[in-house]
Design a protein around this motif. Structure first.
Motif, PDB file in Angstrom:
ATOM      1  N   PHE A 138     -76.956   5.291  81.173  1.00  0.00           N
ATOM      2  CA  PHE A 138     -75.693   6.024  81.136  1.00  0.00           C
ATOM      3  C   PHE A 138     -74.516   5.134  80.746  1.00  0.00           C
ATOM      4  N   ASN A 139     -74.532   3.867  81.179  1.00  0.00           N
ATOM      5  CA  ASN A 139     -73.415   2.980  80.859  1.00  0.00           C
ATOM      6  C   ASN A 139     -73.416   2.519  79.415  1.00  0.00           C
ATOM      7  N   SER A 140     -74.445   2.907  78.649  1.00  0.00           N
ATOM      8  CA  SER A 140     -74.481   2.593  77.214  1.00  0.00           C
ATOM      9  C   SER A 140     -74.091   3.789  76.357  1.00  0.00           C
ATOM     10  N   GLN A 141     -73.858   4.926  76.981  1.00  0.00           N
ATOM     11  CA  GLN A 141     -73.617   6.152  76.231  1.00  0.00           C
ATOM     12  C   GLN A 141     -72.125   6.434  76.060  1.00  0.00           C
ATOM     13  N   VAL A 142     -71.825   7.216  75.031  1.00  0.00           N
ATOM     14  CA  VAL A 142     -70.522   7.835  74.842  1.00  0.00           C
ATOM     15  C   VAL A 142     -70.768   9.301  74.504  1.00  0.00           C
ATOM     16  N   SER A 143     -69.727  10.072  74.482  1.00  0.00           N
ATOM     17  CA  SER A 143     -69.874  11.487  74.150  1.00  0.00           C
ATOM     18  C   SER A 143     -70.406  11.647  72.726  1.00  0.00           C
ATOM     19  N   ASN A 144     -71.336  12.585  72.530  1.00  0.00           N
ATOM     20  CA  ASN A 144     -71.937  12.897  71.230  1.00  0.00           C
ATOM     21  C   ASN A 144     -72.772  11.747  70.681  1.00  0.00           C
ATOM     22  N   CYS A 145     -73.484  11.064  71.551  1.00  0.00           N
ATOM     23  CA  CYS A 145     -74.396  10.011  71.086  1.00  0.00           C
ATOM     24  C   CYS A 145     -75.814  10.341  71.519  1.00  0.00           C
ATOM     25  N   CYS A 146     -76.690   9.415  71.196  1.00  0.00           N
ATOM     26  CA  CYS A 146     -78.012   9.337  71.825  1.00  0.00           C
ATOM     27  C   CYS A 146     -78.914  10.526  71.499  1.00  0.00           C
ATOM     28  N   ARG A 147     -79.025  10.853  70.211  1.00  0.00           N
ATOM     29  CA  ARG A 147     -79.976  11.873  69.756  1.00  0.00           C
ATOM     30  C   ARG A 147     -80.966  11.285  68.765  1.00  0.00           C
ATOM     31  N   GLY A 148     -81.082   9.978  68.735  1.00  0.00           N
ATOM     32  CA  GLY A 148     -82.032   9.351  67.823  1.00  0.00           C
ATOM     33  C   GLY A 148     -81.646   9.473  66.367  1.00  0.00           C
ATOM     34  N   GLY A 149     -80.359   9.667  66.078  1.00  0.00           N
ATOM     35  CA  GLY A 149     -79.898   9.749  64.691  1.00  0.00           C
ATOM     36  C   GLY A 149     -80.040  11.113  64.056  1.00  0.00           C
ATOM     37  N   VAL A 150     -80.434  12.121  64.823  1.00  0.00           N
ATOM     38  CA  VAL A 150     -80.604  13.471  64.278  1.00  0.00           C
ATOM     39  C   VAL A 150     -79.250  14.164  64.204  1.00  0.00           C
ATOM     40  N   LEU A 151     -78.953  14.752  63.059  1.00  0.00           N
ATOM     41  CA  LEU A 151     -77.740  15.547  62.866  1.00  0.00           C
ATOM     42  C   LEU A 151     -78.146  16.937  62.406  1.00  0.00           C
ATOM     43  N   THR A 152     -77.820  17.955  63.180  1.00  0.00           N
ATOM     44  CA  THR A 152     -78.153  19.314  62.786  1.00  0.00           C
ATOM     45  C   THR A 152     -77.173  19.803  61.718  1.00  0.00           C
ATOM     46  N   SER A 153     -77.558  20.870  61.040  1.00  0.00           N
ATOM     47  CA  SER A 153     -76.660  21.469  60.060  1.00  0.00           C
ATOM     48  C   SER A 153     -75.616  22.323  60.773  1.00  0.00           C
ATOM     49  N   MET A 154     -74.545  22.653  60.046  1.00  0.00           N
ATOM     50  CA  MET A 154     -73.466  23.450  60.625  1.00  0.00           C
ATOM     51  C   MET A 154     -73.959  24.838  61.033  1.00  0.00           C
ATOM     52  N   SER A 155     -74.825  25.436  60.230  1.00  0.00           N
ATOM     53  CA  SER A 155     -75.253  26.801  60.503  1.00  0.00           C
ATOM     54  C   SER A 155     -76.255  26.872  61.646  1.00  0.00           C
ATOM     55  N   GLN A 156     -77.174  25.919  61.721  1.00  0.00           N
ATOM     56  CA  GLN A 156     -78.237  26.001  62.711  1.00  0.00           C
ATOM     57  C   GLN A 156     -77.763  25.635  64.117  1.00  0.00           C
ATOM     58  N   ASP A 157     -76.958  24.588  64.222  1.00  0.00           N
ATOM     59  CA  ASP A 157     -76.518  24.139  65.542  1.00  0.00           C
ATOM     60  C   ASP A 157     -75.181  23.434  65.392  1.00  0.00           C
ATOM     61  N   HIS A 158     -74.124  24.162  65.653  1.00  0.00           N
ATOM     62  CA  HIS A 158     -72.779  23.619  65.435  1.00  0.00           C
ATOM     63  C   HIS A 158     -72.394  22.595  66.491  1.00  0.00           C
ATOM     64  N   THR A 159     -73.170  22.477  67.569  1.00  0.00           N
ATOM     65  CA  THR A 159     -72.792  21.569  68.657  1.00  0.00           C
ATOM     66  C   THR A 159     -73.400  20.179  68.515  1.00  0.00           C
ATOM     67  N   ASN A 160     -74.392  20.010  67.669  1.00  0.00           N
ATOM     68  CA  ASN A 160     -75.093  18.725  67.559  1.00  0.00           C
ATOM     69  C   ASN A 160     -75.046  18.153  66.143  1.00  0.00           C
ATOM     70  N   HIS A 161     -74.002  18.466  65.412  1.00  0.00           N
ATOM     71  CA  HIS A 161     -73.905  17.963  64.043  1.00  0.00           C
ATOM     72  C   HIS A 161     -73.026  16.717  63.951  1.00  0.00           C
ATOM     73  N   VAL A 162     -72.702  16.107  65.099  1.00  0.00           N
ATOM     74  CA  VAL A 162     -71.822  14.945  65.147  1.00  0.00           C
ATOM     75  C   VAL A 162     -72.489  13.828  65.945  1.00  0.00           C
ATOM     76  N   SER A 163     -72.332  12.588  65.465  1.00  0.00           N
ATOM     77  CA  SER A 163     -72.748  11.398  66.214  1.00  0.00           C
ATOM     78  C   SER A 163     -71.558  10.461  66.326  1.00  0.00           C
ATOM     79  N   VAL A 164     -71.383   9.861  67.506  1.00  0.00           N
ATOM     80  CA  VAL A 164     -70.236   8.991  67.758  1.00  0.00           C
ATOM     81  C   VAL A 164     -70.716   7.709  68.438  1.00  0.00           C
TER      82      VAL A 164
END
Length: 455
Positions: A138-164
């Motif tokens: 948890f102390n290595s995380q920030v908001s919108n991180c830690c999905r293994g580099g996967v970015l969803t498309s805008m249409s399929q999943d608008h909540t997981n299309h960002v990595s920070v």
């Protein structure tokens, strides 16, 4: 009489040639539109891109805090596993002291800091950054991180299309310590190319539940676009067609995705590659089942039923790649009757209208979460299928001239090879007449061309 004959032929030929030139012009425009996706511009998603935004949050000589955000602004293209691998080139002697939400793949030579007691996170002139995996401390995380580099498309999943991720940047002992923006960005995904970052308006942040806004000291943005030609020199999917009124199935064109059969797998055989160890951070090249088209993905469009006011289509996507499951797959279909979709069974559906000009002929299909959102590798269950119920537009609807079949199909954003329009299923008794009509039209055009040359 001879003059009258020549006048009539000139008039007829000029009319025919004019129509032919219009046809050639239309075909040229269509070919340009189709090929444009291979040059970084997609007319079905004209504003699609991936942005890399750098926000300088704090800055003092030799110590700079930066937030980096990758945002997938594409309607249907997504970044699948193994995910993005962001790299850049430092213009000066800068190092990364600390990271949150991501990490570099290598530390590099940090011997210049041996006497400092603490070594930087990365001292490479060109670092490669990867997203943290789900379940990271948890102390290595920030908001919108830690999905293994996967970015969803805008249409399929608008909540997981960002990595920070966040970085603390310093410099080598012999450097001035001033912050300089890096260059030569790359997200490490085949097909994408990025420009250098340019200065944009500073990003603003909301605090205290939106009552107060703060902003970055400076913001830069780089843009990455996709080119199918850069991704692969051969197509990745093909389309076959059939209809209830036509006895044969129109197969994928031969060698749609290449003709090499040296690495294909015969049905029922186990590919030897499955027994080997593979780097989970690298995508394994496809090993497909042996077919005449040699494509990893096969799409089939079947005109199933004709009702009085409706008609029904079945779409099947089959995975022939023995080395990969396609997670969060999607299909984009271009057909004029998609403006009148009544019902879609077992798939999600969204109409794509990028130009907001009333034209509604493009739709996107994708799987239902936890049901068929994963297209499994080649085998008995390596397919997904749906049926569409479409309302007839009596002003345009027809089974003639292949009207009932799609103009384009894309799988995961890549153009699929379509059969030749001459091979499309036709109504009984109509194929021969259409062929003879096409032949007579060709003879007429040639005759008119020769007549205009010699008269």
């Amino acid at each position: 009489m001879v003059l009258s004959f020549l006048f009539v032929h000139r008039l007829f030929c000029s009319t025919t040639m004019g129509a032919t030139l219009n046809l050639v012009y239309a075909v040229t425009i269509i070919l340009f539109t189709i090929s444009s996706t291979s040059h970084g511009y997609d007319p079905l998603d004209p504003f699609g891109k991936i942005t890399i935004k750098w926000d300088l949050l704090l800055s003092s000589p030799g110590h700079h805090t930066v937030q980096v955000k990758l945002e997938n602004m594409q309607e249907y293209r997504h970044i699948d596993k193994p995910g993005w691998k962001l790299s850049w080139h430092w213009e000066s002697k800068q190092v990364i002291w600390d990271m949150r939400g991501a990490e570099t793949t290598e530390q590099g030579n940090c011997s210049a800091f041996a006497s400092s007691g603490t070594l930087p996170h990365c001292c490479l002139r060109r670092p490669t950054i990867v997203d943290l995996l789900p379940g990271s401390p948890f102390n290595s995380q920030v908001s919108n991180c830690c999905r293994g580099g996967v970015l969803t498309s805008m249409s399929q999943d608008h909540t997981n299309h960002v990595s920070v991720f966040h970085m603390t940047i310093g410099s080598f002992p012999d450097d001035s310590g001033e912050f300089t923006m890096p260059s030569n960005f790359d997200i490490g995904v085949p097909g994408y190319s990025c420009d250098n970052a340019t200065s944009v308006a500073p990003t603003k942040y909301s605090t205290d539940k939106g009552r107060r806004k703060t902003q970055a000291l400076a913001t830069w943005e780089a843009v990455c676009v996709y080119s199918q030609f850069r991704s692969s020199q051969t197509p990745k999917c093909c389309v076959s067609l059939s209809a209830f009124y036509y006895r044969n199935i129109v197969p994928c064109p031969t060698c749609s995705c290449g003709c090499s059969s040296s690495h294909c797998v015969k049905p029922g055989e186990m590919p030897p590659y499955l027994e080997q160890k593979h780097d989970p951070e690298e995508e394994v090249p496809p090993v497909v089942e042996c077919t005449k088209h040699m494509c990893p993905i096969h799409i089939h469009w079947h005109v199933k039923v004709n009702y009085r006011e409706y008609w029904r289509v079945k779409i099947t996507a089959t995975n022939l790649n023995t080395m990969k499951n396609y997670t969060d797959w999607n299909l984009v279909v271009l057909h004029p009757n998609l403006k009148s979709v009544e019902q879609v069974f077992s798939f999600n559906y969204k109409s794509l209208t990028p130009y907001h000009n009333g034209i509604n002929d493009t739709g996107m299909f994708w799987g239902v979460k936890f049901y068929n959102d994963v297209l499994l590798q080649a085998g008995k269950i390596g397919n997904v299928q749906t049926e569409l119920l479409l309302k007839k537009d009596m002003g345009n609807f027809s089974f003639r001239e292949g009207w009932a079949f799609p103009r384009r199909i894309l799988f995961n954003g890549d153009e699929c090879v379509m059969p030749s329009p001459d091979d499309y299923p036709r109504l009984p008794g109509y194929a021969s007449s259409s062929s003879s009509s096409a032949a007579s039209s060709f003879v007429t055009i040639v005759f008119c061309f020769l007549l205009l040359l010699f008269v």
